[in-house]
Design a protein around this motif. Sequence first.
Motif, short mmCIF file in Angstrom:
data_model
loop_
_atom_site.label_atom_id
_atom_site.label_comp_id
_atom_site.label_asym_id
_atom_site.label_seq_id
_atom_site.Cartn_x
_atom_site.Cartn_y
_atom_site.Cartn_z
N PRO A 155 -9.94 -10.09 -2.83
CA PRO A 155 -8.87 -10.15 -2.48
C PRO A 155 -8.49 -8.66 -4.48
O PRO A 155 -9.42 -8.99 -5.12
N PRO A 156 -7.55 -8.00 -3.59
CA PRO A 156 -7.35 -6.91 -5.21
C PRO A 156 -7.18 -8.17 -6.74
O PRO A 156 -6.29 -9.52 -6.62
N PRO A 157 -7.52 -8.12 -7.90
CA PRO A 157 -7.35 -9.49 -8.92
C PRO A 157 -6.14 -8.65 -9.23
O PRO A 157 -4.78 -7.47 -9.20
N GLY A 158 -5.58 -9.60 -9.33
CA GLY A 158 -3.48 -9.71 -10.30
C GLY A 158 -2.65 -9.78 -9.18
O GLY A 158 -1.37 -9.93 -9.44
N LEU A 159 -2.59 -9.52 -7.77
CA LEU A 159 -2.57 -10.66 -7.27
C LEU A 159 -1.83 -11.31 -6.20
O LEU A 159 -3.33 -11.91 -5.67
N ALA A 175 -7.00 -2.80 14.30
CA ALA A 175 -6.95 -2.61 12.61
C ALA A 175 -7.00 -4.45 12.68
O ALA A 175 -6.48 -4.70 13.00
N VAL A 176 -6.91 -4.18 11.67
CA VAL A 176 -6.15 -5.31 10.83
C VAL A 176 -5.76 -5.08 9.21
O VAL A 176 -6.38 -4.21 8.49
N LYS A 177 -5.56 -5.83 8.96
CA LYS A 177 -4.68 -5.39 7.69
C LYS A 177 -4.06 -7.35 6.81
O LYS A 177 -4.59 -8.09 7.03
N ASP A 178 -4.37 -6.69 5.44
CA ASP A 178 -3.52 -7.69 4.06
C ASP A 178 -2.56 -7.22 3.91
O ASP A 178 -2.14 -5.53 3.07
N TYR A 179 -1.78 -8.47 2.98
CA TYR A 179 -0.74 -7.51 1.92
C TYR A 179 -0.37 -8.32 1.00
O TYR A 179 -0.52 -10.39 1.15
N HIS A 180 -0.72 -8.38 -0.03
CA HIS A 180 -0.61 -8.57 -1.98
C HIS A 180 0.85 -8.20 -2.59
O HIS A 180 1.01 -6.90 -2.25
N VAL A 191 0.00 -3.82 -13.93
CA VAL A 191 -1.35 -4.68 -12.74
C VAL A 191 -1.71 -2.74 -12.23
O VAL A 191 -1.04 -2.28 -11.72
N ALA A 192 -3.65 -2.70 -12.28
CA ALA A 192 -4.01 -1.82 -11.52
C ALA A 192 -4.15 -1.55 -9.83
O ALA A 192 -3.93 -3.15 -9.57
#
Length: 309
Positions: A155-159, A175-180, A191-192
Motif C-alpha cells: 500500500p502507498p505509505p500514509g494512506l 483490470a483491477v484497481k485499489d483506492y486509498h 503526504v507524498a
Amino acid sequence: MSESSIRLGRVPPAAVADLLAAVDACAGRPLMAQALVDVDIAVAQARSFKLDVSFALTPDAAEGARFSLNDKGEPEAFRRRLVGHAEALGIDAALLAAQLRISPPGEVQTTLAVKWAPTRPPRVTVYFEELTRSPRAEAIRRACFALGGVDMPPPPPGLDLVAACVDHSAGRAVAVKDYHLLTERAGTPPVALPAAVEPFRAPFGWHPVNGTRRFLLATRYAAGGGPIGSKLLWMSEVHRHETVGWAWAEVDRIRAAMRLPESRVGRALDALRAAWAHAPGTFLYPDLVSLDVDADGTPQGLVVYVSIR
C-alpha cells in the motif's frame, strides 16, 4: 460557517429519474441505467449516497456515459439484480460469482459502475468499498488482485485502503484497481503522491466547515500485468445545503482552468444543473472530481461525479 443537521428521508422519485436521464443524455441514446435501479430503494436511500452519474470531460470531447449504484438498503437484492443483468452488461457469470464470494453481502459496500462508449463494449466495475468497516480489508484487496492475475503491491505509505475492484469487459477481467484515502489538515506536512497526479491536489481549497481536504488515490493494473494508470479524486464532503455552492464553484474553477472543449457530456452536465427543479428539498452536488492519467502520466481529462441528497 456552520452547517445545519443532515437531511433525512426520501427524495422525490422525479429527482432520481432526472439524475438517471442524464446518463442517456451523455450517450445521446437510451441505455440501461434505469433497469439496474430499484427506484423505491433509491428514493429511500439517496440522501445517504446511493447512486451517482459521472461526466467525463476529455481533451478530445469523447462521447460516453457513466453511472454507479451501490447496495445500500438492499445488500442481497442488489446482488441478485446484478447477477440477473450480467449477460447484458458483458460480465462472465462465473467470474462475477467468484468475485462476489470474496465478501458476503453486507460485510462491506458492494458497488456497480458502468461506463458506456460508442465504439467498444461496456466496461463494468464491481467494487468492494468502505473497507475500513472490515478487518479483512487487505484480504479483500488481495483476492480482487488475484482474480485479475495481478501481484498485490504494497500500500502507498500514509494512506488508508478504502476500496478494491475488478474491471469487467466482454466477458473477462481486464483490470483491477485499489483506492486509498488521504485526509489533509491545514498545518500538517503533506503526504507524498505520485508525480503524475500531485499537481491536481494544489488547486482545491480547504473545506469551509471541516477545515480538511480529502482525496482518493486510485491505481489501475492491467489483468495479468502492471500499473496502467492512476487518478486522484477530490472528495467534496458535501452533506448539507451550506456547502453545495462552494463545491460547485470549485468544480467550475478547475474545469475552466483545464480549458476542455465543449462536448455532449459537458452539455449534459450543464443541462442537468440548469434544469434541477428539486432544490432546496433535494440538492444536486458534485461528490467527487477526478483527474485521470494514463501509464505515461498524461492527463486523460476531468471526471465530475454527481449525486443527490
